[in-house]
Design a protein around this motif. Structure first.
Motif, PDB file in Angstrom:
ATOM      1  N   THR A   1      -7.490   7.784 -25.367  1.00 53.59           N
ATOM      2  CA  THR A   1      -8.461   6.723 -24.888  1.00 53.59           C
ATOM      3  C   THR A   1      -8.360   7.130 -23.336  1.00 53.59           C
ATOM      4  O   THR A   1      -9.299   7.166 -22.686  1.00 53.59           O
ATOM      5  N   ALA A   2      -7.139   7.258 -22.647  1.00 51.05           N
ATOM      6  CA  ALA A   2      -6.951   7.894 -21.245  1.00 51.05           C
ATOM      7  C   ALA A   2      -7.721   8.901 -21.105  1.00 51.05           C
ATOM      8  O   ALA A   2      -8.631   9.064 -19.763  1.00 51.05           O
ATOM      9  N   LEU A   3      -7.701   9.840 -21.797  1.00 53.48           N
ATOM     10  CA  LEU A   3      -8.476  11.276 -21.526  1.00 53.48           C
ATOM     11  C   LEU A   3      -9.984  10.796 -21.415  1.00 53.48           C
ATOM     12  O   LEU A   3     -10.725  11.415 -20.571  1.00 53.48           O
ATOM     13  N   GLN A   4     -10.323  10.212 -22.299  1.00 54.02           N
ATOM     14  CA  GLN A   4     -11.826   9.873 -22.254  1.00 54.02           C
ATOM     15  C   GLN A   4     -12.365   9.071 -21.272  1.00 54.02           C
ATOM     16  O   GLN A   4     -13.310   9.249 -20.335  1.00 54.02           O
ATOM     17  N   ALA A   5     -11.425   8.084 -20.855  1.00 54.69           N
ATOM     18  CA  ALA A   5     -11.693   7.254 -19.658  1.00 54.69           C
ATOM     19  C   ALA A   5     -11.780   8.006 -18.360  1.00 54.69           C
ATOM     20  O   ALA A   5     -12.618   8.023 -17.468  1.00 54.69           O
ATOM     21  N   ILE A   6     -10.911   9.268 -18.086  1.00 54.36           N
ATOM     22  CA  ILE A   6     -10.727  10.202 -16.985  1.00 54.36           C
ATOM     23  C   ILE A   6     -11.987  10.908 -16.993  1.00 54.36           C
ATOM     24  O   ILE A   6     -12.648  10.839 -16.054  1.00 54.36           O
ATOM     25  N   THR A   7     -12.601  11.322 -17.981  1.00 55.91           N
ATOM     26  CA  THR A   7     -13.660  11.932 -18.086  1.00 55.91           C
ATOM     27  C   THR A   7     -15.034  11.159 -17.788  1.00 55.91           C
ATOM     28  O   THR A   7     -15.698  11.594 -16.876  1.00 55.91           O
TER      29      THR A   7
ATOM     30  N   ARG B   1       0.956  -1.205  -0.058  1.00 53.94           N
ATOM     31  CA  ARG B   1       0.008  -0.121  -0.020  1.00 53.94           C
ATOM     32  C   ARG B   1       0.939   1.326  -0.025  1.00 53.94           C
ATOM     33  O   ARG B   1       0.753   2.286  -0.746  1.00 53.94           O
ATOM     34  N   GLU B   2       1.837   1.355   0.854  1.00 55.13           N
ATOM     35  CA  GLU B   2       2.863   2.451   0.844  1.00 55.13           C
ATOM     36  C   GLU B   2       3.530   2.783  -0.436  1.00 55.13           C
ATOM     37  O   GLU B   2       3.539   3.745  -0.873  1.00 55.13           O
ATOM     38  N   ASN B   3       3.926   1.364  -1.155  1.00 53.41           N
ATOM     39  CA  ASN B   3       4.631   1.631  -2.412  1.00 53.41           C
ATOM     40  C   ASN B   3       3.667   2.321  -3.470  1.00 53.41           C
ATOM     41  O   ASN B   3       3.985   3.062  -4.201  1.00 53.41           O
ATOM     42  N   ARG B   4       2.531   1.695  -3.455  1.00 57.23           N
ATOM     43  CA  ARG B   4       1.514   2.239  -4.522  1.00 57.23           C
ATOM     44  C   ARG B   4       0.988   4.091  -3.914  1.00 57.23           C
ATOM     45  O   ARG B   4       1.202   4.560  -5.093  1.00 57.23           O
ATOM     46  N   ALA B   5       1.024   4.212  -2.802  1.00 51.76           N
ATOM     47  CA  ALA B   5       0.938   5.500  -2.666  1.00 51.76           C
ATOM     48  C   ALA B   5       1.726   6.362  -2.978  1.00 51.76           C
ATOM     49  O   ALA B   5       1.798   7.525  -3.333  1.00 51.76           O
ATOM     50  N   ARG B   6       2.957   6.154  -2.875  1.00 58.71           N
ATOM     51  CA  ARG B   6       4.402   6.689  -3.073  1.00 58.71           C
ATOM     52  C   ARG B   6       4.429   6.714  -4.581  1.00 58.71           C
ATOM     53  O   ARG B   6       4.837   7.959  -5.052  1.00 58.71           O
ATOM     54  N   ILE B   7       4.118   5.770  -5.294  1.00 59.25           N
ATOM     55  CA  ILE B   7       4.267   5.879  -6.713  1.00 59.25           C
ATOM     56  C   ILE B   7       3.366   6.919  -7.358  1.00 59.25           C
ATOM     57  O   ILE B   7       3.622   7.740  -8.100  1.00 59.25           O
ATOM     58  N   LEU B   8       2.152   6.923  -6.838  1.00 61.38           N
ATOM     59  CA  LEU B   8       0.949   7.696  -7.048  1.00 61.38           C
ATOM     60  C   LEU B   8       1.648   9.387  -6.831  1.00 61.38           C
ATOM     61  O   LEU B   8       1.285  10.285  -7.687  1.00 61.38           O
ATOM     62  N   ALA B   9       1.971   9.393  -5.619  1.00 65.54           N
ATOM     63  CA  ALA B   9       2.177  10.925  -5.273  1.00 65.54           C
ATOM     64  C   ALA B   9       3.504  11.304  -6.102  1.00 65.54           C
ATOM     65  O   ALA B   9       3.540  12.781  -6.621  1.00 65.54           O
ATOM     66  N   VAL B  10       4.478  10.371  -6.407  1.00 66.58           N
ATOM     67  CA  VAL B  10       5.695  10.899  -7.168  1.00 66.58           C
ATOM     68  C   VAL B  10       4.927  11.157  -8.838  1.00 66.58           C
ATOM     69  O   VAL B  10       5.470  12.116  -9.485  1.00 66.58           O
TER      70      VAL B  10
ATOM     71  N   TYR C   1       5.276  -1.689 -12.607  1.00 63.63           N
ATOM     72  CA  TYR C   1       4.591  -2.262 -13.486  1.00 63.63           C
ATOM     73  C   TYR C   1       3.528  -3.371 -12.906  1.00 63.63           C
ATOM     74  O   TYR C   1       2.561  -3.540 -13.483  1.00 63.63           O
ATOM     75  N   ARG C   2       3.629  -3.944 -11.605  1.00 58.31           N
ATOM     76  CA  ARG C   2       2.799  -4.773 -10.848  1.00 58.31           C
ATOM     77  C   ARG C   2       1.521  -3.952 -10.630  1.00 58.31           C
ATOM     78  O   ARG C   2       0.544  -4.436 -10.606  1.00 58.31           O
TER      79      ARG C   2
ATOM     80  N   ASP D   1      -0.976   4.569 -19.242  1.00 58.66           N
ATOM     81  CA  ASP D   1      -2.268   4.927 -18.957  1.00 58.66           C
ATOM     82  C   ASP D   1      -2.868   4.685 -17.772  1.00 58.66           C
ATOM     83  O   ASP D   1      -3.497   5.365 -17.226  1.00 58.66           O
ATOM     84  N   ALA D   2      -2.693   3.459 -17.370  1.00 59.06           N
ATOM     85  CA  ALA D   2      -3.255   2.937 -16.190  1.00 59.06           C
ATOM     86  C   ALA D   2      -2.623   3.920 -14.880  1.00 59.06           C
ATOM     87  O   ALA D   2      -3.241   4.134 -13.952  1.00 59.06           O
ATOM     88  N   LEU D   3      -1.224   4.428 -15.049  1.00 57.72           N
ATOM     89  CA  LEU D   3      -0.653   5.110 -13.920  1.00 57.72           C
ATOM     90  C   LEU D   3      -1.460   6.450 -13.983  1.00 57.72           C
ATOM     91  O   LEU D   3      -1.613   6.823 -13.078  1.00 57.72           O
ATOM     92  N   VAL D   4      -1.727   6.956 -15.121  1.00 56.68           N
ATOM     93  CA  VAL D   4      -2.228   8.076 -15.338  1.00 56.68           C
ATOM     94  C   VAL D   4      -3.591   8.300 -14.685  1.00 56.68           C
ATOM     95  O   VAL D   4      -4.026   9.260 -14.021  1.00 56.68           O
ATOM     96  N   LEU D   5      -4.477   7.300 -15.249  1.00 54.24           N
ATOM     97  CA  LEU D   5      -5.540   7.200 -14.783  1.00 54.24           C
ATOM     98  C   LEU D   5      -5.580   6.912 -13.186  1.00 54.24           C
ATOM     99  O   LEU D   5      -6.676   7.561 -12.306  1.00 54.24           O
TER     100      LEU D   5
END
Length: 178
Positions: free
Chosen positions: A106-112, A7-16, A44-45, A51-55
């Motif tokens: 595709t990512a922009l549409q998914a975000i919207t 969880r901490e790794n995921r949160a850190r990746i998102l913040a960075v 990558y896990r 796009d998955a990261l940006v979303l």
């Protein structure tokens, strides 16, 4: 159950990633992993594609913002809560537009699509609170408000940020007249 270090790794990746994409939309996934202090495999896990990261970055921000509506309503009158909440939304939308280089079509549409429902739900809570206390017009519609505020995140931020003045005009139009 997800381990606490995962969880901490995921949160850190998102913040960075949030900061990195805004600063440089072309930053590589490996650079993000390095800045987050995790290996590429960990990145990558959690996020198999760019796009998955940006979303995920954007979804995390929307969840944070939409989750603040009840707290703001508990702390201040509805019109003030709506103003503060909208300022946060505008900031997030400006960042989203700053993510432009990192987003595929595709990512922009998914975000919207992903963000519209939660944003409308939060806006409905804020507007309904104002309608209930008589400070917001009964015909105020969350979809209309969102469309109007779309201009705020496009308002030039230099040399002067016009968004606060524009938001004041929008909010004034929502007030009941007595």
């Amino acid at each position: 159950m997800v381990r606490s270090d995962a969880r901490e790794n995921r949160a850190r990746i998102l913040a960075v990633a949030r900061e990195a994409f805004v600063a440089d939309g072309n930053i590589s996934m490996n650079q993000i992993a390095g800045l987050a202090g995790v290996g590429a495999g960990t990145l990558y896990r959690n996020f198999p594609t760019r796009d998955a990261l940006v979303l995920a970055v954007y979804q995390d921000e929307i969840e944070r913002i939409t989750g603040t509506a009840p707290e703001l309503l508990a702390e201040m009158p509805p019109l003030e809560a709506l103003r503060d909440w909208t300022i946060e939304l505008v900031s997030a939308m400006r960042k989203k537009h700053g993510l432009g280089d990192a987003l595929s079509g595709t990512a922009l549409q998914a975000i919207t699509e992903q963000s519209y429902g939660p944003v409308i739900t939060a806006l409905t809570k804020l507007l309904d609170a104002g309608k209930a206390d008589g400070t917001i017009r009964e015909d105020a519609d969350p979809g209309d408000f969102l469309q109007l505020t779309g201009a705020l995140w496009r308002a030039a931020s230099s040399p002067e940020d016009r968004a606060p003045r524009m938001l004041a005009l929008i909010l004034d139009g929502l007030r009941t007249r007595g």
